[in-house]
Write an enzyme that holds these catalytic residues in place. Sequence first.
Site, PDB file in Angstrom:
ATOM      1  N   ASP A   1       0.961   2.641   3.677  1.00  0.00           N
ATOM      2  CA  ASP A   1      -0.143   3.567   3.532  1.00  0.00           C
ATOM      3  C   ASP A   1       0.830   5.193   3.243  1.00  0.00           C
ATOM      4  OD1 ASP A   1      -2.332   4.925   2.247  1.00  0.00           O
ATOM      5  OD2 ASP A   1      -3.466   4.792   4.059  1.00  0.00           O
TER       6      ASP A   1
ATOM      7  N   PHE B   1      -5.614  14.210   3.950  1.00  0.00           N
ATOM      8  CA  PHE B   1      -5.392  13.179   4.751  1.00  0.00           C
ATOM      9  C   PHE B   1      -4.179  12.429   4.370  1.00  0.00           C
ATOM     10  CE2 PHE B   1     -10.107  13.737   4.649  1.00  0.00           C
ATOM     11  CZ  PHE B   1     -10.279  13.288   5.933  1.00  0.00           C
TER      12      PHE B   1
ATOM     13  N   ARG C   1       2.250   8.517  -6.163  1.00  0.00           N
ATOM     14  CA  ARG C   1       1.749   9.879  -6.616  1.00  0.00           C
ATOM     15  C   ARG C   1       1.975  10.097  -8.346  1.00  0.00           C
ATOM     16  NH1 ARG C   1      -1.753  10.211  -2.860  1.00  0.00           N
ATOM     17  NH2 ARG C   1      -1.173  10.865  -0.900  1.00  0.00           N
TER      18      ARG C   1
ATOM     19  N   ASN D   1      -6.535   9.232   6.839  1.00  0.00           N
ATOM     20  CA  ASN D   1      -7.757   8.467   6.424  1.00  0.00           C
ATOM     21  C   ASN D   1      -7.205   6.858   6.333  1.00  0.00           C
ATOM     22  OD1 ASN D   1      -9.667   6.984   5.224  1.00  0.00           O
ATOM     23  ND2 ASN D   1     -10.321   8.480   3.672  1.00  0.00           N
TER      24      ASN D   1
ATOM     25  N   HIS E   1       1.019  -1.069  -0.220  1.00  0.00           N
ATOM     26  CA  HIS E   1      -0.152   0.102   0.025  1.00  0.00           C
ATOM     27  C   HIS E   1       0.917   1.269  -0.324  1.00  0.00           C
ATOM     28  CE1 HIS E   1      -4.011   1.621   1.517  1.00  0.00           C
ATOM     29  NE2 HIS E   1      -3.477   2.482   0.940  1.00  0.00           N
TER      30      HIS E   1
END
Lengths: 315, 425, 178
Positions: B300, B318, B57, B273, B53
């Site tokens: 993440d 987030f 970008r 998030n 994860h």
Amino acid sequence: MKHLVSVSDLSREAAIAILDTSLEMSEVNDRDIKKLPTLRGKTVVNLFFEDSTRTRISFEVAAKRLSADVINFAAKGSSVSKGESLKDTAQTLEAIGADAVVIRHHASGAAHMLANSGWVKGSVINAGDGTHEHPTQALLDAFTLRSAIHADARGKGLDGVAVAIVGDIAHSRVARSNLVLLKKLGAKVYLVGPPTLLPSALISQADGYSYSLDDAIATFKLDAVMMLRVQLERMTAGFFPSEREYARIWGLNADRLALLGSNTFVMHPGPMNRGLEIDAAAADSKNSLVLKQVANGVSVRMAVLYHLLSGGENE
Amino acid sequence: MSEFTLVNATLADGSVANIGVTDGVIKFIGDQKIGEQIDAKGLVALPGFVDLHTHLREPGFEQSETVLSGSRAAALGGFTAVHAMANTMPVADTAGVVEQIKSLGDEAGLVQVQPIGAVTVGLGGERLAELGAMANSRAKVTIFSDDGKCVSDPLLMRRALAYVKSFDGVIAQHAQEPRLTENSQMHEGNVSAELGLAGWPSVAEESIIARDVLLAEATGSRLHICHLSTAGSVEIIRWAKQRGIKVTAEVTPHHLLLTDELARTYNPVYKVNPPLRTDADVKALREALVDGTIDIVATDHAPHPVESKECEWSAAAFGMLGLETAASVAQLVLIDSGASNWQRFSEVMSVNPAAISRLESQGQKLEVGNVANIAVINPRTTRVISGGGASKSSNQPFEGIELPGTVIHTIYRGTFSVRDSKLAK
Amino acid sequence: MPSRTVLTSSDIDRAVTRISHEILESNQGSQDLVILGIPTRGAVLAKRIVETIAKFEAIDTNAVLGTLDITMHRDDLDSKPTRSPAQTVIPSGGLDGKVVVLVDDVLFSGRTIRAALDALGDYGRPSAVRLAVLIDRGHRELPIRADFVGKNLPTSRDERIRVLLTESDTENEVVIEA
């Protein structure tokens, strides 16, 4: 004291000192020449990201009566809307040389951020941040109630005074600030409203709660009820079914006013939705402190400005 | 190709051996020495880490991170493979985009960059993306996710789960009921009530997980739940696994260490998030990671430019960085706490994520004949985290926190991507 | 800290009595007289003066006695810690056309009196303003002098004068500290 971001910043003693100073300021506001030279040469910026003519004017008059220069800065939007960012605005004000920034913002924590960011050197006064706090409103509510209860209020708190805050506690910055400040001053604070608008975390800080205004009136021997303004968008978001139902269960009407008795004061931070959370019989009753709250706003804000902006570095 | 030996390295099972690497492959584990000899005494050698994860970008948000800068951060964190999330611009919802991301990863050459495909077109939650085309592309996508958004439509979720069976794919669900989290800013609880920030109830995550494990059972498909954050989610996964449902779950380093109390600073670096939860949630997540209910740690890693974080909380983006700190947090939680061991560490950081993704040359035990993807760490050091490291962004949630362990070497396909804690290129 | 008493309790009483008489004499009675004490100890002294006058003249204390807080008019607000203002009480008849006697405990630089004159202007237009002090210790920084003085006390700048009055302190004396 450098900033006033949250009523938690205030000790009981500091809060009482501000209330006592407010008392002197209210005497200034009663005389013909309503002006003091105290903050001559200081610049106070009213930085309002959210429209609030009442609060802005109250701060503006307060600063002017202390001879400060006042700049009103109405900023639109935020980085959400790719409008003006808080940082850029703050740095502009810093360049102007603001001794105090009075900030009103739709985002909770905006005043905290401004005070702790290093973007401005001056004092930061929170004039309402999102659904977080509104410390000067709580101070003026406490001041108004204290003066109503004590003939000579000087030096006193609100020990043992029972206050119910009624309505949309969840989204109310007025409720949050009052809960903390009134308790600090020794009052017993009860929260009343629909379960959808009463967060358990705030209930646990209060002295009691009720989902029914009638039960609250019957159970708690109230010295004051503080009615909160109902935002109609809460209804569309499903927090309660209709205005009629809200008024029926949580509105302060003539019947409930009679149940409260003649020794209970009625308060409202304004602007009122007459016929919804409060009806005319209550708003205009002889126990209503609503107009006094408005009038006291200037005195309390003068006191806050004085306490933040006077005093040397070695305080 | 180089030839070298890691001398006296400690393996996951605690034994000490020399690891010989020739032509990108592990040649021996034992007493021998070949080629350059690199002292690894006191260092732990593990299969290179695999992150399931990662937000790289690129394309679209190159001011936050690029495949290259993200690869660097990954290598420094001991990773030999990362999975690039699909929420780029354009969204990774076609074979063309996923192939582009893969080739950018190959060009960088520091870690294996494995694209994740979007479940729905443009992450719109309305129509399935061309999952088969992405699976059959050069990028060989096996994981599909609308991460950042929840596949909230139950019918669409059911179809997606069923559809990916044909190529043994898996749907990685970002579990967030959208109506229950409208404008939500942080965990709904005592802190949010005091701060006046709109709450994000735990049930918004748990209700989706409950629904999806039942859908996975009904379809017989593989389901992966991204970033578990609540104790209730753990309970549901535990129940589902007991029933034999093919579900796997991940937890992020920040949800293993940080809580919603940090929001009191109103510093948006702590805005993420799903949101940081309570101590009780952290405790449940840690236990679940140890007992196997949670399968993997995934970062993440979510870089954001300064202006997205240097603003009011509600206006901020987030996400948090994570690649260069993940191993340290995992060490803290599994090893230093005394709760588990390096074998479990190796499973959650490498073996299990590679298995979920069906990556062939990743997450393999350090055994003769396997591709030499190796992370070598010194577990006895500590460091105070500061700044964003190799990432182009600096939204560092562990700023000022002391964490254990340092990645010393990262070996990707037999070549040092990081040597002596420095990038090889 | 070495300290010595410069006025005893009875010295203070005599000074207050004398000042009271002088005020009445210069004003030719209590007509239009307003006595404003500067908090804290000036207000105590003003009260004592009015009580003394009441022994000789039939006066309405509420129309004569008041207090005038000068905190908000000080010129040293930026250099001293924040102080809370004290109460200002203007006598019922107001100040317009009155002879106002300001009362303070110690006259030193004159800055307090300058601030008091400023503050006074916000409340009305007296026909005359006089100044009564218990101690004049010199070292004026402004062109201000007292009309009624309890005692002139030459001091050095570093010395500290402490006026102690039973209403606000436990003692009733004036001491000087080096």
